[in-house]
Design an enzyme around this catalytic site. Structure first.
Site, short mmCIF file in Angstrom:
data_model
loop_
_atom_site.label_atom_id
_atom_site.label_comp_id
_atom_site.label_asym_id
_atom_site.label_seq_id
_atom_site.Cartn_x
_atom_site.Cartn_y
_atom_site.Cartn_z
N SER A 183 0.81 -1.22 0.00
CA SER A 183 0.00 0.00 0.00
C SER A 183 0.84 1.27 0.00
CB SER A 183 -0.90 0.02 1.25
OG SER A 183 -0.11 0.07 2.43
N LYS A 184 2.16 1.14 0.08
CA LYS A 184 3.02 2.29 0.32
C LYS A 184 3.26 3.13 -0.94
CE LYS A 184 3.98 1.66 4.74
NZ LYS A 184 3.29 0.41 5.04
N PRO A 185 3.71 4.39 -0.76
CA PRO A 185 3.98 5.26 -1.92
C PRO A 185 5.13 4.77 -2.80
CG PRO A 185 3.64 6.59 0.04
CD PRO A 185 3.73 5.17 0.50
#
Length: 376
Positions: A183-185
């Site tokens: 889910s991270k950038p």
């Protein structure tokens, strides 16, 4: 028309091209690939940390940071009661005891006075997490840690590429962690990195992790998909920032919900003595905060739960904030103080995922209108 949330992880053509290149060259199957080396170099430049170890996850990086500074049974580690739950488990995995302190009123960051008042002969480290677009007070924290001989572990898992109080996030701590979770950038499904500017720390983590093969590896394919994302990180940050500033503006007019995420410089950016803004400075500000999520604090849990429920019905990725550890059993942790602010954030806080912040043009307008309807 209704809001359509941008897809994340990204499906950019350059990611596919990089993967194809890696497969055709055989680089994907090597223990130490060219992609690994390039990724390490880019992260070192981004974070201004001279020593970078790629890891299997951000959680593994936090635990390894603690082990690298010698945390073990009988030791204590301070952290905020409002934090990523994996951090308390990382402390417990070393055999040490978590010491919980509260956050400042209606803030996301730990209270410095409580950090000092919680001191004991057993404390060896502090974990400071940058959460939801806000930055821990890492400058004063580093001074406190240096004064008492503690180690500062900086959790920058949510904000790779951000500038925290004038320096890259991850460069303040004795060690720091990044995450490349799904889910991270910066996304590789899983993965992370361990950072330091102390070669002694690198020697210690290498001695633990190399047996002789890497016991916490990031694969060559994971490294490959991260490289195009790093190339566009500043561009993505600016898109997220431009959406976030609109959300902050509408939130300022509400009485039952308070905006918590930071936007230094706001829309106009820093100004000179004549009240003029340098466009390059404005752009730099917009590119220098990596928003993983933005956060609000509702007046009560009923309002928070209503917002989360209605957002789900509208296809907007809003969810509750982290669960506070204020109810953690005294058998698991030490709690020198009451923790009401952390509990309030847990019960009344909610967050919007960064994928929605990537909306542009008409889609961004639809998102802002939808959020306005949710919060009113």
């Amino acid at each position: 028309m209704t809001f359509s949330c941008p897809i994340w992880p990204p499906q950019w053509p350059e990611i596919g091209s990089k993967l194809q290149e890696s497969i055709l060259s055989g680089d994907w199957g090597r223990y130490k690939s060219a992609a690994h080396e390039e990724l390490r170099g880019q992260i070192a430049s981004l974070s201004q940390c001279s020593h970078v170890r790629l890891m299997g996850s951000g959680s593994a990086a936090i635990e390894m940071a603690l082990r690298t500074v010698g945390i073990g049974a009988g030791d204590e580690v301070i952290l905020s009661a409002f934090d990523f739950p994996g951090n308390i488990r990382a402390i417990e995995a070393t055999g040490a005891t978590p010491v919980l302190v509260d956050v400042r009123p209606e803030s996301l960051q730990l209270d410095l006075e409580m950090v000092q008042d919680a001191k004991s002969d057993r404390i060896k480290a502090v974990i400071a997490s940058h959460l939801y677009g806000t930055f821990a007070p890492v400058g004063p924290l580093r001074e406190i840690c240096d004064h008492y001989g503690w180690q500062l572990v900086e959790d920058a898992c949510q904000c790779p590429g951000s500038v925290a109080h004038g320096r890259p996030a991850g460069s303040w701590g004795n060690l720091a962690a990044l995450s490349f979770g799904g889910s991270k950038p910066l996304c590789a499904g899983n993965g992370g990195a361990l950072l330091s500017n102390d070669r002694r720390m690198e020697a210690k983590w290498n001695a633990t992790l190399d047996r002789p093969s890497d016991t916490q590896p990031l694969s060559g394919l994971q490294a490959t998909v991260l490289l195009p994302q790093l190339s566009r990180l500043r561009e993505m940050n600016r898109q997220r920032w431009q959406t976030a500033i609109e959300l902050q503006t509408l939130s300022s007019e509400l009485g039952d919900v308070r905006w918590l995420s930071e936007l230094p410089g706001a829309a106009e950016g820093p100004q000179d003595a004549k009240g003029q803004s340098d466009p390059s400075d404005v752009c730099e500000i917009q590119c220098s905060i990596t928003h993983y999520k933005v956060a609000w604090l509702a007046k009560d849990s009923f309002i928070r739960d209503r917002v989360v429920r209605r957002a789900g019905e509208m296809g907007i990725p809003v969810g509750p904030a982290f669960r506070s550890m204020d109810r953690c059993s005294p058998k698991r942790c030490r709690k020198p103080f009451a923790l009401p602010e952390s509990r309030k954030l847990s019960e009344c806080g909610f967050v919007l995922d960064h994928s929605a912040l990537l909306a542009e043009g008409e889609n961004r307008r639809l998102l802002v209108e939808a959020i306005a309807s949710l919060l009113n």
